[in-house]
Scaffold this motif. Sequence first.
Motif, short mmCIF file in Angstrom:
data_model
loop_
_atom_site.label_atom_id
_atom_site.label_comp_id
_atom_site.label_asym_id
_atom_site.label_seq_id
_atom_site.Cartn_x
_atom_site.Cartn_y
_atom_site.Cartn_z
N ASP A 76 -7.04 7.28 2.17
CA ASP A 76 -6.05 8.08 2.25
C ASP A 76 -4.88 7.64 3.31
O ASP A 76 -5.67 7.09 4.40
CB ASP A 76 -6.48 9.40 2.62
CG ASP A 76 -7.22 10.29 1.65
OD1 ASP A 76 -6.76 10.43 0.29
OD2 ASP A 76 -8.41 10.52 1.84
N SER A 78 -1.55 8.93 5.51
CA SER A 78 -0.99 10.20 6.07
C SER A 78 -0.15 9.73 7.33
O SER A 78 -0.71 9.30 8.58
CB SER A 78 -2.06 11.36 6.31
OG SER A 78 -1.12 12.58 6.68
N ASN A 81 5.11 13.61 7.27
CA ASN A 81 5.23 14.45 5.89
C ASN A 81 4.95 13.50 4.78
O ASN A 81 5.31 13.89 3.60
CB ASN A 81 6.66 14.98 5.84
CG ASN A 81 7.75 14.05 5.69
OD1 ASN A 81 7.68 13.08 6.07
ND2 ASN A 81 8.84 14.57 5.07
N ALA A 83 2.13 11.37 2.72
CA ALA A 83 0.89 11.08 2.34
C ALA A 83 0.48 10.80 0.97
O ALA A 83 1.28 11.13 -0.08
CB ALA A 83 -0.03 12.42 2.43
N TYR A 84 -0.36 9.79 0.73
CA TYR A 84 -0.84 9.28 -0.45
C TYR A 84 -2.02 8.63 -0.53
O TYR A 84 -2.79 8.39 0.49
CB TYR A 84 0.18 8.25 -0.96
CG TYR A 84 0.48 6.98 -0.08
CD1 TYR A 84 -0.43 5.80 -0.20
CD2 TYR A 84 1.31 6.79 0.75
CE1 TYR A 84 -0.54 4.64 0.46
CE2 TYR A 84 1.53 5.70 1.77
CZ TYR A 84 0.39 4.43 1.65
OH TYR A 84 0.83 3.70 2.28
N GLN A 85 -2.71 8.06 -1.53
CA GLN A 85 -3.84 7.63 -1.63
C GLN A 85 -3.70 6.15 -2.16
O GLN A 85 -2.81 6.08 -3.31
CB GLN A 85 -5.02 8.45 -2.63
CG GLN A 85 -5.46 9.49 -1.95
CD GLN A 85 -6.33 10.34 -2.79
OE1 GLN A 85 -6.55 10.07 -3.95
NE2 GLN A 85 -7.34 10.99 -2.11
N THR A 159 -2.75 0.42 4.20
CA THR A 159 -4.39 0.79 3.75
C THR A 159 -5.39 -0.36 3.83
O THR A 159 -6.45 -0.04 3.35
CB THR A 159 -4.33 1.69 2.21
OG1 THR A 159 -3.62 0.74 1.35
CG2 THR A 159 -3.26 2.83 2.61
N GLN A 195 -7.76 3.49 11.31
CA GLN A 195 -8.40 4.94 11.42
C GLN A 195 -9.42 4.83 12.83
O GLN A 195 -10.50 5.46 12.60
CB GLN A 195 -9.32 5.26 10.10
CG GLN A 195 -8.59 5.30 8.91
CD GLN A 195 -9.15 5.25 7.68
OE1 GLN A 195 -10.39 5.75 7.82
NE2 GLN A 195 -8.87 4.89 6.39
#
Length: 622
Positions: A76, A78, A81, A83-85, A159, A195
């Motif tokens: 994920d 984020s 505003n 957000a995506y996967q 990501t 993260q």
Amino acid sequence: MSATLAGRIGELRSGTTYTVETTTATDHLTIPAGVRLVAPEGRQLTLTVDGVHRDVVPGEYRGEVVLSVTESNVVDFSFMNIAYQQHLAQALYLDQDGVVPARSVLAAAPGATYEEGVLADVAIVSQGSLLGGVYAAGGRHVVRGADITLDGDGGDDFTGWGAGVVSAGKGTRLVLEDATIRTHGVIRTAVLADQGSDLVVKNSDLRSSEGVLPDDYVPNPEFGTMKSVPWMLGLDGNCRTTQLLGDHGSATYVNCHLETEKWGVLSNDISSGARLTTINSTVVVTGDSGYGAYALGGATHRHYGTEFRVRDYGMIIDVGGDTVILGASDAASVAAVDEELGLGLTAEESAALAPRPTTVRSDRFGVMLHASVDMEAPVAQVHVRDGASFETGKAVFLVKGVPARITVDGGAGTRLASADGVLLQIIDSDDPGPRLGPDGGLVNSGVYHEKPGDPSPVEGFDVTEGHERDVRVSFTEVTASGDFCNGWFNGTGPQRMGGETGIAPEPEPSGKNLVLDLDRCTLSGVISSTVAKHARPTIGAADWRLIGEVTNTVAPAVNNGVIVSLTETTWTVTGTSHLTGLTLDESSRVVAASGEVRFTVDGVEVPLRPGSYRGAITVSPV
């Protein structure tokens, strides 16, 4: 038409999509034109031939052919505003207990072993796109002696989609030792820490080279679809070697070679309070554009005994309360970092780190400070010490529309050398920012337009006094030749995310002073407010290298005061300098190579004696 692959490997029919339900091995696979092989929903399909990853495309494959079906690694993203996967596949997936076979394409790392927290014998070769190497999400692991070569495009470097090694998640700690990682492709990152994880890389060689962008790619700054550096930074390229993302994570590189062809080597993006450290490493750009390190989000960057050899910028600082230290790898500094970050350096490793200063050699700028979004973000700090040195083609320090605190301690022999003779340059932001495209998304189609005419004084701004959001520079025991140029205009006009066709209101007019303190220094050069002009009044994507490059004409201050304080310092004035404040003590001298100087305050010539002066000041050689 769709079907299940089971039992049909030798009779695949064109025009059919086959679902590969489970991992399947064979010695001969032919995928006819028009055939698609897919995994069940929520899973990933990966093809390897003799242990080498290949794209699943029509062709004939012989040898140890494996179609691996693995669980998706759903990541994920984020921010604000957005957000995506992304659904990732990787050769080896680690959780707190070790390798997770269900999420690992084991056929792509056939010799790897994991025992008591150590992953060894990792040899991964990708000749296709998107497959990652090692992904650690949880636990404490050491990856020892990995050899990873990835030739093909990545999917998303926010990501880690397609990256060589990834550490992700608070509490995850990954130590990468004696690794060799080579990547070649669009956004095919070598290593990424995300993260809030902690990544330590020791004695390793990480290199990336860029790929070819798709013909239909439209340059944009959107997370998840950005495949090239925004040209408005004065950069080119489509692959960053490393990434540090997320809140309060860290990435540390000890005795490493870190290299990119273009774009950037050490990227710190979309994060808060991150810590990036290099010790006795080399940071190299081999192509014709690129930076050494990029800091943002209140990050702390420490570079001890590191050699930067770059094209455009040694460092870029996206102002947001960042702290950047360029110093030496002395035993005390290394021990402090070791203790803070828990690097676990052995006595032998520490002893092998010979103390040395940091050096920055850049074809263009040394350190550039700017703001990508928030022009009111907290002030950034840059500290140069312990004999660190700069050799640059353009300004050593380039400050674009933002406040800054810059300190240079020359007590250990720090050297600042600029081929065009500018030590510090202040200008308004010349970043036109992205624009809204036809589909409502952001595209990098802005154009910079230089402000015409002369600046108008900003009401209420005092050019003779220092302000919290000024550029404050302190040199101690520095001997240097070069100019300090405050070319601030008034802060209006095109800026990133601003302007009539941008996506945010144009900023209000403002002033910005240069407050310069010289303590026990010997300086030869001009210190002045200036009118700074680009080579062209209009700059678009094709002229990206003109961003940040200006020529200066000295002029009295309008919104760009210059306030100078001299303590036990000799300033040799090489040309007319316009100041708005000057303070010098009994031990300081202002001289000219050709003789005495002419000193005026508000148009009246006065003797230059120790004391403090305010007003429209000129200092010029006689």
